[in-house]
Design an enzyme around this catalytic site. Structure first.
Site, PDB file in Angstrom:
ATOM      1  CE1 TYR A 126      58.740 -16.184 -37.402  1.00  0.00           C
ATOM      2  CE2 TYR A 126      56.766 -16.509 -36.066  1.00  0.00           C
ATOM      3  CZ  TYR A 126      57.312 -15.830 -36.763  1.00  0.00           C
ATOM      4  OH  TYR A 126      57.179 -14.470 -37.052  1.00  0.00           O
TER       5      TYR A 126
ATOM      6  CE  LYS B 210      61.974 -10.571 -51.855  1.00  0.00           C
ATOM      7  NZ  LYS B 210      61.579  -9.339 -52.320  1.00  0.00           N
TER       8      LYS B 210
ATOM      9  CG  ASP C 297      58.612  -7.496 -51.850  1.00  0.00           C
ATOM     10  OD1 ASP C 297      58.390  -8.637 -52.195  1.00  0.00           O
ATOM     11  OD2 ASP C 297      59.733  -6.688 -52.595  1.00  0.00           O
TER      12      ASP C 297
ATOM     13  CG  ASP D 121      53.740 -14.195 -36.846  1.00  0.00           C
ATOM     14  OD1 ASP D 121      52.511 -13.773 -36.421  1.00  0.00           O
ATOM     15  OD2 ASP D 121      54.576 -14.083 -36.098  1.00  0.00           O
TER      16      ASP D 121
END
Ligand code: NAI
Length: 330
Positions: free
Chosen positions: A122, A169, A202, A226
């Protein structure tokens, strides 16, 4: 004390009116300084923010913001992004829990999401190599990771939370998410009283929809934070009861997570619960904990009772009637 109130667009004015009425009923002593911002203001004045707004926030450090729309394709930068960057509100805090009377798949969710608010994908560092290739930079820095992880552990300690889980991740993004995870683990050693855990994004999504009650405080880089914030709001019945706080060292900006709801704007149909719950977060941080608890309790009880509730939760009451009933309860 002074605080800035930004009603914003669409249903913003109606729900901001509820905040003013409730603030008065609770006798908070807050002097609201109201400023316009958003697409409706821009349509008239040609700029998104009313002059003086940023200085007023700078001066008092506290703001409650309604939803704002950003005109698309007209060169305006999102108000939310502008405010986050200008006031370095590095932490986005979103408590999510089940409410009696609100339809949801689970009855035992109680999660707090701590989202890093300033960097990651972002940051806006994007460029085109040619017509067919665009590149975006995932910026992760040690100071920002350190700050957000400390915030999450401090929050957990202060609010009697038992566990902080890092979301990442790092198995694929070994350098960026790897840095986040390694800072998280370093910071965790300073909080031996809090249980620690980490989960790959995930896998987290699956676990959240299967057994959300296993999570307590989640801390995440910006993009994952988010996405899981909205996912978690969905677990407890949607955005109608989702408040959030954007927290910096000197400035705190509270808001409802939902948007300006143009489809029901000006019709006395909006549910003011989310912005009132954001207001309760603000009162809590201002040290008015008893008033904050009273406000939250009144919202929960009124919703659970189901007699004077708005259409989004199956009722027939308007914003004004909901607010009046809430004030009687307070
Ligand atoms: P939205 O949240 O405004 O509306 C989605 C649906 O939820 C609509 O059916 C709406 O009527 C309903 N809804 C939302 N809030 C409600 C409330 N308090 N009471 C009853 N019903 C409610 O999302 P949408 O339509 O995607 O966005 C509309 C505008 O809001 C867009 O311009 C968007 O950019 C802006 N927006 C601003 C945000 C902010 O300032 N924080 C956050 C999200 C969207």
């Amino acid at each position: 004390m002074k605080a800035v109130l930004i009603p914003g667009d669409g249903i913003g004015r109606e729900i901001a009116q509820s905040v003013r009425a409730v603030s008065e009923a609770l006798d908070t002593g807050i002097l609201w300084q109201e400023f316009a911002a958003g697409a409706e203001y821009a349509a008239v004045e040609g700029e998104l923010l009313q002059p003086g707004l940023l200085d007023a926030i700078e001066e008092c450090g506290w703001a409650l913001k309604g939803p704002t729309a950003t005109p698309i394709g007209k060169g305006f930068r999102s108000i939310n992004v502008q405010l986050r960057q200008r006031f370095a509100t590095y932490a986005n805090l979103r408590p999510v829990h089940t409410l009696p009377g609100v339809k949801s798949r689970y009855d035992n969710v109680d999660i707090v999401i701590v989202r890093e608010n300033t960097e990651d994908l972002y940051k806006g560092i994007e460029y085109k190599l040619n017509d067919d290739i665009a590149n975006g930079v995932k910026l992760i820095t040690r100071p920002a990771c350190d700050k957000i992880c400390r915030f999450a552990f401090d929050y957990a300690r202060k609010n009697g939370r038992k566990k902080v889980t890092a979301v990442h991740k790092a198995n694929i993004m070994k350098l960026t998410d790897g840095l986040f995870l390694s800072v998280f683990r370093d910071v965790a050693t300073e909080y031996p009283d809090i249980a620690v855990d980490d989960v790959i994004i995930d896998a987290l999504c699956m676990k959240l929809v299967q057994k959300p009650e296993q999570f307590d405080v989640l801390v995440a880089p910006n993009l994952y934070g988010d996405i899981i914030s909205d996912l978690c709001a969905g677990l407890v019945g949607g955005l109608g009861f989702a408040p959030s706080a954007n927290i910096g060292d000197a400035t705190r900006i509270y808001e409802a997570v939902h948007g300006s709801a143009p489809d029901i704007a000006g019709q006395d149909k909006a549910n003011p619960s989310a912005i009132l719950m954001a207001f309760a977060m603000m009162l809590n941080d201002l040290g008015m904990t008893e008033k904050a608890e009273r406000l939250n309790r009144a919202i929960y009880d009124q919703t659970a009772e189901g007699k004077v509730v708005t259409a989004d939760v199956g009722g027939t009451a308007g914003t004004k009637a909901f607010t009046a009933a809430l004030i009687r309860r307070l």
